[in-house]
Enzyme design. Structure first.
Site, PDB file in Angstrom:
ATOM      1  N   GLY A   1     -24.901  54.204  46.639  1.00 25.92           N
ATOM      2  CA  GLY A   1     -25.444  55.579  47.377  1.00 25.92           C
ATOM      3  C   GLY A   1     -25.032  55.675  48.511  1.00 25.92           C
ATOM      4  O   GLY A   1     -23.726  54.494  49.547  1.00 25.92           O
TER       5      GLY A   1
ATOM      6  N   SER B   1     -28.146  55.993  53.134  1.00 19.89           N
ATOM      7  CA  SER B   1     -28.759  55.817  52.177  1.00 19.89           C
ATOM      8  C   SER B   1     -30.343  54.595  52.609  1.00 19.89           C
ATOM      9  O   SER B   1     -30.599  54.748  51.826  1.00 19.89           O
ATOM     10  CB  SER B   1     -28.669  56.380  50.978  1.00 19.89           C
ATOM     11  N   GLY B   2     -30.244  53.646  53.106  1.00 15.46           N
ATOM     12  CA  GLY B   2     -30.600  52.627  53.445  1.00 15.46           C
ATOM     13  C   GLY B   2     -30.664  51.244  52.967  1.00 15.46           C
ATOM     14  O   GLY B   2     -31.224  50.787  52.139  1.00 15.46           O
ATOM     15  N   LYS B   3     -29.208  51.224  52.128  1.00 10.50           N
ATOM     16  CA  LYS B   3     -29.516  50.762  51.098  1.00 10.50           C
ATOM     17  C   LYS B   3     -28.941  48.851  51.773  1.00 10.50           C
ATOM     18  O   LYS B   3     -29.490  47.315  50.670  1.00 10.50           O
ATOM     19  CB  LYS B   3     -27.133  50.594  50.698  1.00 10.50           C
TER      20      LYS B   3
ATOM     21  N   ASP C   1     -20.156  46.371  54.669  1.00 16.89           N
ATOM     22  CA  ASP C   1     -19.813  46.111  55.285  1.00 16.89           C
ATOM     23  C   ASP C   1     -19.211  44.841  55.816  1.00 16.89           C
ATOM     24  O   ASP C   1     -18.413  44.224  56.286  1.00 16.89           O
ATOM     25  CB  ASP C   1     -20.590  46.749  57.119  1.00 16.89           C
TER      26      ASP C   1
ATOM     27  N   ARG D   1     -11.488  51.174  47.189  1.00 18.14           N
ATOM     28  CA  ARG D   1     -12.263  51.532  47.211  1.00 18.14           C
ATOM     29  C   ARG D   1     -12.551  50.740  45.400  1.00 18.14           C
ATOM     30  O   ARG D   1     -13.479  49.720  45.013  1.00 18.14           O
ATOM     31  CB  ARG D   1     -13.452  52.849  47.110  1.00 18.14           C
TER      32      ARG D   1
ATOM     33  N   ILE E   1     -21.194  51.426  48.779  1.00 18.69           N
ATOM     34  CA  ILE E   1     -21.441  52.393  48.510  1.00 18.69           C
ATOM     35  C   ILE E   1     -21.218  53.135  47.169  1.00 18.69           C
ATOM     36  O   ILE E   1     -21.632  53.803  46.466  1.00 18.69           O
ATOM     37  CB  ILE E   1     -20.462  53.623  50.002  1.00 18.69           C
ATOM     38  N   SER E   2     -19.975  51.814  46.565  1.00 18.03           N
ATOM     39  CA  SER E   2     -19.457  51.908  45.628  1.00 18.03           C
ATOM     40  C   SER E   2     -19.733  53.665  44.246  1.00 18.03           C
ATOM     41  O   SER E   2     -20.382  53.398  43.610  1.00 18.03           O
ATOM     42  CB  SER E   2     -20.180  50.767  44.734  1.00 18.03           C
TER      43      SER E   2
END
Length: 252
Positions: free
Chosen positions: A120, A124-126, A150, A167, A193-194
């Protein structure tokens, strides 16, 4: 190990008990065997004393004999175990199969390994969801490990930036590591994020059907920007993030 002079490399056949010497020698010694082959004795402090004889494929550990079998697949059906292979830039490599397999490890842990891929937008809270899930699994007596986007960039992927190709490589590496965790019987929670569907699909393809669970954090952009714990959205609005960055158009 490669053969020398046309002879096959030595293969492990026996292992004695722990070396009882107070200060065992380190290294190895080569001597002649009655059969004419070479015998290699390996000794190291606090480890097994191992004897290897050329040409044998039998393994004897603590009195138990096992014959190594190249046809064993251990969850890697279709892999050619007898031929040298070229994979990517690696040449002359051969898959080495171990007798303890995926099912054995799962039985030991009393759980099935899998990958839960949380993806996400930034903020977004992943990571929060990944850690909360890991805590719940821990309380249930289940072993899990979080691969945070991270965190992996602090070590494994510290050489990668945020260009499209970086990425893709970032996700590929995490996907391969996640696959190893799942193969070990661990529930791996990947939190990244992917943004590109093709990269996530490539990671999914690494695992058997049902072992890759994709979770999309469906959080509106304005909510992510309001949270913004790293201040990236604020920097982007101020024009202080130049070129490829954490903030991308997301591809579901």
């Amino acid at each position: 190990m490669i053969s020398i002079g046309g002879k096959p490399p030595p293969t492990l056949i026996t292992a004695t008990g722990l070396d009882s010497s107070s200060s065992p020698k380190l290294g190895f010694v080569i001597a002649s065997a009655p059969s004419g082959g070479s015998v290699i004795n390996l000794r190291s402090r606090g480890s097994l004393r191992i004897k290897a004889v050329e040409g044998s494929r039998r393994v004897n550990l603590n009195g138990k004999v096992d014959d190594s079998k190249d046809e064993s697949t251990n969850g890697h059906a279709g892999r050619n175990f007898t031929q040298l292979s070229t994979v990517g830039s690696s040449t002359n490599i051969k898959w080495h199969e171990c007798s303890v397999g995926k099912v054995d490890r799962q039985n030991l842990l009393k759980q099935k390994g899998c990958v839960i891929w949380i993806t996400g937008l930034s903020s977004s809270g992943k990571s929060s969801v990944a850690c909360a899930l890991s805590q719940i699994l821990y309380r249930m007596g289940k072993l899990s490990y979080v691969l945070d986007g991270d965190n992996v960039r602090h070590g494994l992927n510290h050489d990668l930036g945020f260009k499209a190709e970086d990425r893709a490589e970032n996700i590929r590496r995490v996907g391969e590591v996640a696959k190893l965790f799942a193969d070990a019987g661990v529930i791996c929670i990947a939190s990244l994020i992917s943004p590109y569907k093709r990269d996530r699909d490539a990671c999914r393809a690494l695992l058997p059907d049902g072992d890759f669970i994709e979770v999309f954090m469906d959080v509106p952009l304005q909510v992510c920007e309001a949270r913004d714990p790293k201040g990236l959205y604020k920097l982007a609005r101020a024009g202080k993030i130049k070129g490829p960055s954490h903030l991308v158009v997301y591809s579901q």
